[in-house]
Design a protein around this motif. Sequence first.
Motif: not given
Length: 656
Positions: A274-294
């Motif tokens: 579950x911690x691994x899947x939570x890391x995937x959730x954070x990863x998706x958030x991080x990539x989306x927010x840092x690439x929000x212009x795209x």
Amino acid sequence: MSKPENAHMLRNLLRLLSYTKKYWFRLTIGILAGMVVGGSLFVTLLMIPQLVGVVKDPSPAIKVVQNGELKQAVDLPASTVLENDPQLKKMLEQADKAAKSFHLPFSVKGTEVQVYWPKEFTFEAVTATGQVAWPLFCLYAVLFVMAWVCKNVAHYINGFCTRWVGVRVIADMRKELFRKLTGQSMKFYGGTDTGQLISRCTNDTIALEYSVSHSVEDLTNAPLQILGCLAAIIVACREYDNYMLIIILGVMLPLVLLPINVIGSRIRKRYRKSFQYMADVVQRQHETFTGIKAVKAYHTEEHENLRFHQAVRKYVRKVIGAIRLHMLISPMTEMVVVIATVIFLLYSYSSGVTITQLTALMAPALMAYRPIKDISKVIGSLQQSMGAADRVFELLDTDMELPEKPDAFELNGLQEGISLKNVSFRYDDRMVLDGVSFDIPKGHIVAVVGETGSGKTTIANLIARFYDVTGGSVLIDGHDVRDCSISSLRKLIGVVNQDPIIFNDSLRTNIAYGSPDATDEEIIRAAKLANAHEFIVNGGHEDGYDSIAGENGFKLSGGEKQRITIARAILRNPPVLILDEATSALDNVTERLVQDALNHAMQDRTVFVIAHRLSTIEHADRIIVLKQGKIAETGTHQELLELNGLYRKLHDTKFD
């Protein structure tokens, strides 16, 4: 749970507990308080059957034959009543013993109780009806309450001290984890997702903090309470010669431990996943927010929402599975306790056990229920925390730091220059540089050009020792950079990247990054040399140097961000300056401002330039042309044009 899994969990648990060493005093206070809790509980459990025993019908309960006649308590002196009621006699003896042991202000002599404080007086300990006198019973009740108060005060001290230690331990782990990650090489970050690291540093340590802060309290408290209850049960069993309760507990206890052991292994695995899947959730958030212009530019909001929902769904499924197992432990423990209680009550009923005996035997067993339940919760929490600990310790054990020799050479300025001797560098299976050699004499400007992927930035990274060469050597004043201390090497070099690094802090702090002792005058001077002072104070940024730059410099234009980083390099005043395509993404007007700032920055310095535009390198002392990781041509701007080779081709296609 298999033996290797048990051994692995034990190692991690001991490693986790090793962090408590520096807080040994506070932890010792907590453990001692836990011992007081167990001792106080033991004392109160011994007092409960006495209190229950004397609360009885005041009718003449004692009948003896005296001088051939059957007489009741009301007809007998107190001493005779006491001799014929072992329970009352024992209670008075215990009261006198407690008074002497704890220096209480009273004593019991025969049938009389003498009180010394707050006022001295004497009263009969036994009434004519065969009961304990009311003042003595009140005194006994007060002692019972005092023992219970002592237990609760000790419980508070135990809880506060152990949770304090737990919070401090996790804080230390967070600091060690952050220090470990910031010390890793660029190769580590090249192969690791930032969102995964953020999740491990936050979500995993939060899970550890909650479990450890509560588990340390229960582990230093609940076992001692259980021991106190068990001691009271043993005392009662010996006193009444009734060992059935111990036999029942001995049979039922393995029935609790076996399923807990099996379930615990599954809980740990599911929480780790579950911690691994939570890391995937954070990863998706991080990539989306840092690439929000795209995301906005390509109108992919719904696509990103779908990917995020899928990541959340996987996490929820796994954590619910872990919770389902976690929640089984407590009711299973409770059912075993209830069954054991019913079995003992049936035995007591069939054996004619008195209410006093039943109270003496059952009270400690019932009082042990809560700490046993706490232990069962601790087992579930420990499995959860061990799942998080596995991931945290995995990061702490990762060793991709650049090695530094114990006797590393301390660089003190640049005396001669920089040399690359037959340098090779391989990233995974791809050869990036192959046999590159050239010199950068002190005070010279050396530029490198080439097509994308030719190895230009890699050379800059090797000079600054962000990576280590896989062959050959990089020398500064004749010293291999691997033999030099990293701190002295980094003080020697300033870097201006193509993608400027701006922190979400004031412009003043961004310029002074790496130069914490710089004065305001020095910061302003560096900003002026970098052509940054005017845009900072001309009103475009209301708070001037105290204006916040925003996330990754969101409130600044590309040229403004670049000039802030140039000011940062000028303020640090390094003898070696590395410029990594610092003007490649700017318009012509801004480029002139930035180029002027770079000219100021390059004065009286040794400069290595990764070039994209002609204006940056046409006055360089030497230009190196790379092709597929090898030097194809070298010379001045004019010499290379005259060769009519690769440089000329790059010049005609890119620089005009």
